[in-house]
Design a protein around this motif. Sequence first.
Motif, PDB file in Angstrom:
ATOM      1  N   UNK A 177      17.706   0.355  54.903  1.00 19.33           N
ATOM      2  CA  UNK A 177      16.798   1.152  54.064  1.00 19.33           C
ATOM      3  C   UNK A 177      17.381   1.317  52.655  1.00 19.33           C
ATOM      4  N   UNK A 178      18.658   1.641  52.589  1.00 23.98           N
ATOM      5  CA  UNK A 178      19.316   1.831  51.292  1.00 23.98           C
ATOM      6  C   UNK A 178      19.379   0.523  50.519  1.00 23.98           C
ATOM      7  N   UNK A 179      19.652  -0.562  51.235  1.00 26.36           N
ATOM      8  CA  UNK A 179      19.767  -1.877  50.608  1.00 26.36           C
ATOM      9  C   UNK A 179      18.445  -2.306  49.973  1.00 26.36           C
ATOM     10  N   UNK A 180      17.355  -2.160  50.698  1.00 28.35           N
ATOM     11  CA  UNK A 180      16.045  -2.578  50.175  1.00 28.35           C
ATOM     12  C   UNK A 180      15.681  -1.790  48.918  1.00 28.35           C
ATOM     13  N   UNK A 229      27.107  -1.915  51.877  1.00 28.41           N
ATOM     14  CA  UNK A 229      25.792  -1.932  52.517  1.00 28.41           C
ATOM     15  C   UNK A 229      25.290  -3.366  52.701  1.00 28.41           C
ATOM     16  N   UNK A 230      25.613  -4.248  51.771  1.00 29.35           N
ATOM     17  CA  UNK A 230      25.216  -5.653  51.877  1.00 29.35           C
ATOM     18  C   UNK A 230      25.872  -6.300  53.088  1.00 29.35           C
ATOM     19  N   UNK A 284      17.988  -3.015  46.064  1.00 32.56           N
ATOM     20  CA  UNK A 284      17.622  -4.350  45.599  1.00 32.56           C
ATOM     21  C   UNK A 284      16.398  -4.297  44.684  1.00 32.56           C
ATOM     22  N   UNK A 285      15.412  -3.502  45.068  1.00 33.10           N
ATOM     23  CA  UNK A 285      14.209  -3.367  44.235  1.00 33.10           C
ATOM     24  C   UNK A 285      14.553  -2.716  42.897  1.00 33.10           C
ATOM     25  N   UNK A 286      15.401  -1.706  42.952  1.00 32.80           N
ATOM     26  CA  UNK A 286      15.805  -0.986  41.735  1.00 32.80           C
ATOM     27  C   UNK A 286      16.561  -1.900  40.778  1.00 32.80           C
ATOM     28  N   UNK A 332      23.939  -9.887  47.310  1.00 30.54           N
ATOM     29  CA  UNK A 332      23.624 -11.209  47.863  1.00 30.54           C
ATOM     30  C   UNK A 332      24.117 -11.291  49.311  1.00 30.54           C
ATOM     31  N   UNK A 333      23.178 -11.376  50.239  1.00 34.34           N
ATOM     32  CA  UNK A 333      23.510 -11.345  51.669  1.00 34.34           C
ATOM     33  C   UNK A 333      24.322 -12.553  52.140  1.00 34.34           C
ATOM     34  N   UNK A 334      24.311 -13.625  51.378  1.00 34.77           N
ATOM     35  CA  UNK A 334      25.053 -14.835  51.783  1.00 34.77           C
ATOM     36  C   UNK A 334      26.353 -15.023  51.004  1.00 34.77           C
ATOM     37  N   UNK A 335      26.627 -14.114  50.075  1.00 42.61           N
ATOM     38  CA  UNK A 335      27.833 -14.233  49.241  1.00 42.61           C
ATOM     39  C   UNK A 335      29.052 -13.782  50.047  1.00 42.61           C
ATOM     40  N   UNK A 336      30.051 -14.637  50.191  1.00 39.37           N
ATOM     41  CA  UNK A 336      31.225 -14.310  50.997  1.00 39.37           C
ATOM     42  C   UNK A 336      32.459 -15.052  50.485  1.00 39.37           C
TER      43      UNK A 336
END
Length: 546
Positions: free
Chosen positions: A171-174, A136-137, A177-179, A267-271
């Motif tokens: 939607x699932x990601x947000x 999902x990320x 992330x909060x959880x 982490x959206x920038x982790x690659x």
Amino acid sequence: MATASTAAISAPVPAVVTEPEAKPTPAPAPAPVGDLSSSQWYLKDSRLDKVPGVGATRTYEEILKNRTATPVIVAVIDSGIDTAHVDLKAMLWTNTKEIAGNGLDDDKNGYVDDVHGWNFLGGTDGRNVNAETLEMTRIVAAGRKRFKGKTAATVKPTEKADYALYVKAEKTYKARLAEETERAQQVESMAGPLTLMVGNMKQALGVTTLDTTALRNAKTDDPNLQRAIAGMLDMMNQTSSADADDLLKQLNDGVKQERSMLENSLNLTFDPRTDIVKDNPSDLTERHYGNNDIHGPDPMHGTHVSGIIAAVRDNNLGVLGLAPMPVRIMTVRAVPDGDERDKDVANAIRYAVDNGAQIINMSFGKEFSPQRQAVEAAFKYAASKNVLLVHAAGNENANLDVTNNYPASFYINNTAVPNLLTVGASGPRDNAQLTASFSNYSKKAVDVFAPGVAIFSTLPGSKFGNESGTSMASPVTAGVAAVLKSYFPKLTAAELKRIIMQSAQVHRTKVNLPGSDKMVDFSTLSVTGGVVDMYEAVKLAEKSAL
């Protein structure tokens, strides 16, 4: 499922239900002495021993003792394997057409020095991907760039499906992330106070080990200490901790797990892949990448899974694998600490099939599968070569009739995959806990249950220990399939699936619905309503062979 998870906690939660679990590799230790198979409850027989195992011990003693086993290759697509493990090294598949260490592709299969298998998470320079993002990320990271400023009304018709997937993932990601952010704060806030509490209690009670015996025998009139003792006992009971130090270790593992979730998985920038593997993840035609390091950075999960299937049976040492000596384990590394990629799964299946695997164990899974068609094409390829796939149902205590878990039990057109078995996890007692509290279930998408709680098997460093998860139930089933194929080599993949399902022991026990206090009939939680039964499966295979 491919990522470790910690449930919401009022007390520390044991780091067990993971696929694969992110743990440091234990340091090498002297080879264990003696037979540890008494710890393998899942080898026992439901009728003979009154334990809902698969009846392996009884099967070997009563049916198979005068039969000759034949070679079978079981591929384990996982995190890696400890190739030096004292109870596994003799069981490794060897590519006899390859000359080890000469840096050449001797058999011209496109993989250099693939002596015991292949690693699709490695680079040509020998480095390996360990931590990865969730699927999902990856979808969200790409979608935010691709669909910035666009809506469902403004995207091109050819982009609508991709946009819908992105919106769902966002939607699932947000929510996730909060959880996870809240959970990380919880476990980190507990670590310091609990460490101090354990130290103070040891000092107050004059002991070096705070186990249940020491706590129950403690004599004190101090009401604060009494409350602390009661609280400690409750936490140890909830987490099945051996002692307070084990409890602290589990909590600290949970802290590391949550940090990895936030710093890597979400982490959206982790690659790491771009720098290490250097392939094009979107090019599904690309087959020949990776390296031959099948150990990998953390082979814990794959080592445990492999031991369940085929740890050496006749060395009076360690544990007993379900399958006999001619069976061999082929390791294909494709599962990181994070979500596996569809491309890697598809290529891992094709590699295993092309190199002679007859059964493939897949103890992994995830919520999104953007390149599902590639995996399904590999499933069909395996079917064309008569290869059985065995897959863990997942650990989200979810109903797969309404929740997605990939690889799925059905093709996109909703037809069943004829050579795939999907397996839920069962426990060691035929009571309300027969269904593992974490196991996914489904009357349509989960074929059968198998032992998956406190499964004792091999761990890196020639060690042994318990792990729980549908990750363990899957190799139990794959091991039974390997036994059937070894002793009845003419059985097809479809016949192996049919026999395992038809012979499963149906239980009508009232059990806790996973993730709920609701009581249901165990037989309603899978297609068969039963637990894998090796004894009955072998008897059925005998009849089929006549």
